[in-house]
Design a protein around this motif. Structure first.
Motif, PDB file in Angstrom:
ATOM      1  N   GLY A  36       0.810  -1.198   0.000  1.00  0.00           N
ATOM      2  CA  GLY A  36       0.000   0.000   0.000  1.00  0.00           C
ATOM      3  C   GLY A  36       0.841   1.244   0.000  1.00  0.00           C
ATOM      4  N   PRO A  37       0.282   2.242  -0.564  1.00  0.00           N
ATOM      5  CA  PRO A  37      -1.012   2.232  -1.235  1.00  0.00           C
ATOM      6  C   PRO A  37      -0.933   1.641  -2.641  1.00  0.00           C
ATOM      7  CG  PRO A  37      -0.078   4.425  -1.357  1.00  0.00           C
ATOM      8  CD  PRO A  37       0.872   3.586  -0.528  1.00  0.00           C
ATOM      9  N   VAL A  38      -2.085   1.188  -3.099  1.00  0.00           N
ATOM     10  CA  VAL A  38      -2.257   0.753  -4.478  1.00  0.00           C
ATOM     11  C   VAL A  38      -3.193   1.764  -5.114  1.00  0.00           C
ATOM     12  CG1 VAL A  38      -3.137  -1.065  -5.998  1.00  0.00           C
ATOM     13  CG2 VAL A  38      -1.957  -1.677  -3.869  1.00  0.00           C
ATOM     14  N   SER A  39      -2.783   2.355  -6.208  1.00  0.00           N
ATOM     15  CA  SER A  39      -3.626   3.357  -6.848  1.00  0.00           C
ATOM     16  C   SER A  39      -3.665   3.109  -8.349  1.00  0.00           C
ATOM     17  CB  SER A  39      -3.106   4.769  -6.554  1.00  0.00           C
ATOM     18  OG  SER A  39      -1.776   4.902  -7.011  1.00  0.00           O
ATOM     19  N   ALA A  40      -4.742   3.552  -8.950  1.00  0.00           N
ATOM     20  CA  ALA A  40      -4.899   3.370 -10.396  1.00  0.00           C
ATOM     21  C   ALA A  40      -5.819   4.445 -10.946  1.00  0.00           C
ATOM     22  CB  ALA A  40      -5.472   1.992 -10.696  1.00  0.00           C
ATOM     23  N   SER A  41      -5.553   4.815 -12.173  1.00  0.00           N
ATOM     24  CA  SER A  41      -6.416   5.789 -12.834  1.00  0.00           C
ATOM     25  C   SER A  41      -7.476   5.050 -13.639  1.00  0.00           C
ATOM     26  CB  SER A  41      -5.587   6.687 -13.761  1.00  0.00           C
ATOM     27  OG  SER A  41      -4.959   5.904 -14.756  1.00  0.00           O
ATOM     28  N   ALA A  42      -8.684   5.479 -13.509  1.00  0.00           N
ATOM     29  CA  ALA A  42      -9.802   4.951 -14.307  1.00  0.00           C
ATOM     30  C   ALA A  42      -9.962   3.438 -14.185  1.00  0.00           C
ATOM     31  CB  ALA A  42      -9.642   5.365 -15.768  1.00  0.00           C
ATOM     32  N   ALA A  43      -9.834   2.916 -12.991  1.00  0.00           N
ATOM     33  CA  ALA A  43     -10.022   1.479 -12.788  1.00  0.00           C
ATOM     34  C   ALA A  43     -11.055   1.266 -11.696  1.00  0.00           C
ATOM     35  CB  ALA A  43      -8.713   0.820 -12.397  1.00  0.00           C
ATOM     36  N   PRO A  44     -11.882   0.232 -11.840  1.00  0.00           N
ATOM     37  CA  PRO A  44     -12.865  -0.049 -10.789  1.00  0.00           C
ATOM     38  C   PRO A  44     -12.185  -0.513  -9.498  1.00  0.00           C
ATOM     39  CG  PRO A  44     -12.922  -1.749 -12.488  1.00  0.00           C
ATOM     40  CD  PRO A  44     -11.975  -0.692 -12.962  1.00  0.00           C
ATOM     41  N   ALA A  45     -12.854  -0.281  -8.408  1.00  0.00           N
ATOM     42  CA  ALA A  45     -12.317  -0.662  -7.097  1.00  0.00           C
ATOM     43  C   ALA A  45     -12.019  -2.152  -7.025  1.00  0.00           C
ATOM     44  CB  ALA A  45     -13.296  -0.252  -5.998  1.00  0.00           C
ATOM     45  N   THR A  46     -12.784  -2.963  -7.721  1.00  0.00           N
ATOM     46  CA  THR A  46     -12.549  -4.412  -7.688  1.00  0.00           C
ATOM     47  C   THR A  46     -11.206  -4.763  -8.318  1.00  0.00           C
ATOM     48  OG1 THR A  46     -13.832  -4.641  -9.727  1.00  0.00           O
ATOM     49  CG2 THR A  46     -14.986  -5.064  -7.650  1.00  0.00           C
ATOM     50  N   ALA A  47     -10.821  -4.069  -9.384  1.00  0.00           N
ATOM     51  CA  ALA A  47      -9.529  -4.332 -10.027  1.00  0.00           C
ATOM     52  C   ALA A  47      -8.380  -3.907  -9.110  1.00  0.00           C
ATOM     53  CB  ALA A  47      -9.442  -3.616 -11.368  1.00  0.00           C
ATOM     54  N   ILE A  48      -8.549  -2.785  -8.426  1.00  0.00           N
ATOM     55  CA  ILE A  48      -7.517  -2.312  -7.497  1.00  0.00           C
ATOM     56  C   ILE A  48      -7.366  -3.291  -6.333  1.00  0.00           C
ATOM     57  CG2 ILE A  48      -6.885  -0.451  -5.905  1.00  0.00           C
ATOM     58  CD1 ILE A  48      -8.320   1.465  -7.899  1.00  0.00           C
ATOM     59  N   ALA A  49      -8.479  -3.755  -5.789  1.00  0.00           N
ATOM     60  CA  ALA A  49      -8.432  -4.723  -4.685  1.00  0.00           C
ATOM     61  C   ALA A  49      -7.783  -6.028  -5.141  1.00  0.00           C
ATOM     62  CB  ALA A  49      -9.836  -4.978  -4.150  1.00  0.00           C
ATOM     63  N   CYS A  50      -8.076  -6.441  -6.352  1.00  0.00           N
ATOM     64  CA  CYS A  50      -7.490  -7.662  -6.913  1.00  0.00           C
ATOM     65  C   CYS A  50      -5.976  -7.510  -7.028  1.00  0.00           C
ATOM     66  CB  CYS A  50      -8.121  -7.943  -8.271  1.00  0.00           C
ATOM     67  SG  CYS A  50      -7.459  -9.379  -9.148  1.00  0.00           S
TER      68      CYS A  50
END
Length: 75
Positions: A36-50
């Motif tokens: 952490g942190p894990v961050s992403a632009s324009a990605a759903p929360a499920t993809a970030i959690a994965c």
């Protein structure tokens, strides 16, 4: 690190991630001990959690021999 980038890029694709993502992690020897942190632009929360779960599940090779290391991986 090439291993981290390649492994997490595969995970990001598998998780359905698109666009860019950044993962910060810490390791001790060959074990991931903090994510952490894990961050992403324009990605759903499920993809970030994965991607976060995939980071925790990494099996680091023996070349990760530092007592403590911090990593930032840009995908």
């Amino acid at each position: 690190d090439t291993f981290l980038h390649d492994s997490l890029a595969r995970a990001w694709s598998h998780c359905g991630g698109s666009g860019t993502a950044t993962v910060e992690l810490e390791s001790t020897l060959a074990e991931v001990v903090e994510v952490g942190p894990v961050s992403a632009s324009a990605a759903p929360a499920t993809a970030i959690a994965c991607l976060e779960e995939a980071t925790w599940a990494l099996l680091l090779p023996a070349s990760f021999s530092a007592e403590h290391a911090q990593w930032r991986v840009d995908l």
